[in-house]
Scaffold this active site. Structure first.
Site, PDB file in Angstrom:
ATOM      1  NE  ARG A 134     -76.509 -12.897  12.423  1.00 52.26           N
ATOM      2  CZ  ARG A 134     -76.252 -13.632  13.507  1.00 52.26           C
ATOM      3  NH1 ARG A 134     -75.030 -13.696  13.993  1.00 52.26           N
ATOM      4  NH2 ARG A 134     -77.206 -14.301  14.111  1.00 52.26           N
TER       5      ARG A 134
ATOM      6  CG  ASP B  91     -56.555   1.548   4.122  1.00 51.52           C
ATOM      7  OD1 ASP B  91     -56.545   1.035   2.985  1.00 51.52           O
ATOM      8  OD2 ASP B  91     -57.415   2.364   4.503  1.00 51.52           O
TER       9      ASP B  91
HETATM   10  C1  PLP Z   1     -58.024   4.360   1.834  1.00 54.52           C
HETATM   11  C2  PLP Z   1     -59.425   4.061   2.273  1.00 54.52           C
HETATM   12  N1  PLP Z   1     -59.621   3.247   3.332  1.00 54.52           N
HETATM   13  C3  PLP Z   1     -60.867   2.963   3.766  1.00 54.52           C
HETATM   14  C4  PLP Z   1     -61.983   3.500   3.154  1.00 54.52           C
HETATM   15  C5  PLP Z   1     -63.337   3.159   3.671  1.00 54.52           C
HETATM   16  O1  PLP Z   1     -63.961   2.246   2.791  1.00 54.52           O
HETATM   17  P1  PLP Z   1     -65.540   2.118   2.542  1.00 54.52           P
HETATM   18  O2  PLP Z   1     -66.003   3.421   1.935  1.00 54.52           O
HETATM   19  O3  PLP Z   1     -65.642   0.949   1.618  1.00 54.52           O
HETATM   20  O4  PLP Z   1     -66.167   1.894   3.869  1.00 54.52           O
HETATM   21  C6  PLP Z   1     -61.832   4.333   2.058  1.00 54.52           C
HETATM   22  C7  PLP Z   1     -63.019   4.929   1.411  1.00 54.52           C
HETATM   23  O5  PLP Z   1     -62.937   5.961   0.769  1.00 54.52           O
HETATM   24  C8  PLP Z   1     -60.521   4.638   1.607  1.00 54.52           C
HETATM   25  O6  PLP Z   1     -60.311   5.456   0.557  1.00 54.52           O
END
Ligand code: PLP
Length: 387
Positions: free
Chosen positions: A55, A180
């Site tokens: 884990r 992100d």
């Molecule tokens: C820019 C972005 N950030 C985060 C996510 C979330 O990721 P996950 O679907 O892998 O949880 C996505 C998913 O579409 C995304 O496009």
């Protein structure tokens, strides 16, 4: 495995060889898949291998993390069971009550979690247009804001935020900056080098690249810092680590990341330019187009391309956009992005009523097919929808 995190070799070389890892036992050039959940304790009660239970940690996961860290120029990386698990871990690791600033235009499910769920953990979340630096500066509260979250380019308008400037604003207020970078990928933007504290990826997208793994990633330049250590502990306690098979597939996907991203960028730029002249399209949103509001900053902070994502706004409106999406054959009508196959999506249908996404918008994830086939297919669908 040789530590190539700070290697001067190019990302393409590092990725293609998965850092050159050779299995010490067999000399296999493909890293093995470690599925064990538990490990033998040494007779003197120690765990010298560094592994005790599946884990908190796993050897295959660690190898994939090392590849990602090398690509991001990071000193630490953590893989999670999804992008959402990675992103929410950053927030859940903060001491409440924390003031969090996030963009108005961002991946909708995370915006939804931040505005609806994060307050239940004692946090206050404020949304702002993070591409407007003056507005961001006004929204952060010195000594109170603990996290500034940005996404660049951001879903689904591909809004660009200046990472270096956002880092300065966040740091002056005493906050962390998390980025992100799913759409930019480590090939096009290195947020840590621009001052970000944490980079996040939905590894389900470009990093894996084959639409067959759900995974998330965080990377940092300061793995010894308090916030990062809390995230490490939280992943272990919540059991949010990526499974070994998914990590193994992800590592295989990352080996071709540079060539996939390059091809997707080239096709996306070509399609953006062609659709910008299309009679059925009112606007193309792509950071590579000189008319895009974020173009100048994107040209500065993205190297080697502007990404494989673009959106088009259909002149005849929402019904026509949905109709065009119904008529494509080469593009696949599906959510998600960053895979080898090109996807088309009427985004407002996914995001619901509180979305900043215009109803006439189709989001395009450009894959590896021939750009002429992609253009011809959507051109035919748009003309038929408008007939
Ligand atoms: C820019 C972005 N950030 C985060 C996510 C979330 O990721 P996950 O679907 O892998 O949880 C996505 C998913 O579409 C995304 O496009």
């Amino acid at each position: 495995m040789a530590d190539q995190t700070r290697s001067t070799r190019s990302p393409r070389t590092l990725a293609a060889q998965a850092l050159g890892a050779i299995d010490p036992e067999t000399r296999a050039i493909v890293p093995p898949l470690h599925v064990a959940t538990t490990y033998l304790r040494d007779p003197d009660n120690q765990y010298r291998s560094g592994y005790s239970y599946g884990r908190p940690d796993n050897a295959t996961v660690r190898q994939a993390e090392a590849v990602l860290a090398a690509l991001e120029g990071a000193d630490g990386a953590l893989l999670f069971g999804s992008g959402m698990a990675a992103a929410t871990a950053v927030v859940l690791a903060l001491d409440p009550p924390a003031h969090i600033v996030a963009p108005r235009v961002m991946y909708w499910a995370l915006r939804h979690w931040l505005t609806n769920d994060a307050p239940r953990y004692g946090h206050r979340v404020e949304l702002v247009d993070t591409s407007d630096l003056a507005a961001l500066e006004r929204t952060v509260r010195p000594g109170e804001t603990r996290l500034v979250w940005i996404e660049t380019p951001a879903n689904p308008l591909w809004t660009v935020t200046d990472i270096a400037a956002a880092a300065e604003i966040a740091h002056r207020a005493g906050a962390l900056l998390a980025v992100d970078s799913t759409v930019a990928t480590p090939l096009l933007t290195r947020p840590l080098a621009l001052g970000a504290d944490i980079v996040m990826h939905s590894a389900s997208k470009y990093l894996n690249g084959h639409s067959d793994v759900i995974a998330g990633a965080l990377a940092t330049a300061r793995p010894d810092s308090g916030p990062w250590q809390r995230i490490v502990a939280l992943r272990a306690r919540h059991g949010a680590i990526l499974g070994p098979f998914e990590a193994w597939l992800l590592m295989r996907g990352m080996r071709t990341l540079p060539v996939r991203v390059k091809a997707a960028c080239e096709s996306a730029a070509d399609l953006a330019a062609r659709f910008a002249r299309h009679p059925a399209i009112a606007q193309v949103l792509y950071p590579g187009l000189p008319g895009h509001p974020g173009h100048a900053i994107a040209a500065r902070q993205m190297t080697g391309g502007f990404g494989g994502m673009l959106s088009v706004r259909v002149k005849a409106g929402e019904a026509s956009a949905i109709d065009a999406a119904a008529r494509v054959e080469v593009w696949k009508r599906a959510t998600s992005l960053g895979g080898v196959e090109s996807l088309i999506e009427h985004r407002a249908s996914v995001e619901g009523p509180d979305t900043p996404c215009p109803p006439d918008l189709l989001r395009l994830s450009v894959g590896l097919e021939d750009a002429d086939d992609l253009y011809a297919d959507l051109d035919r669908a748009l003309r038929a929808a408008n007939a």
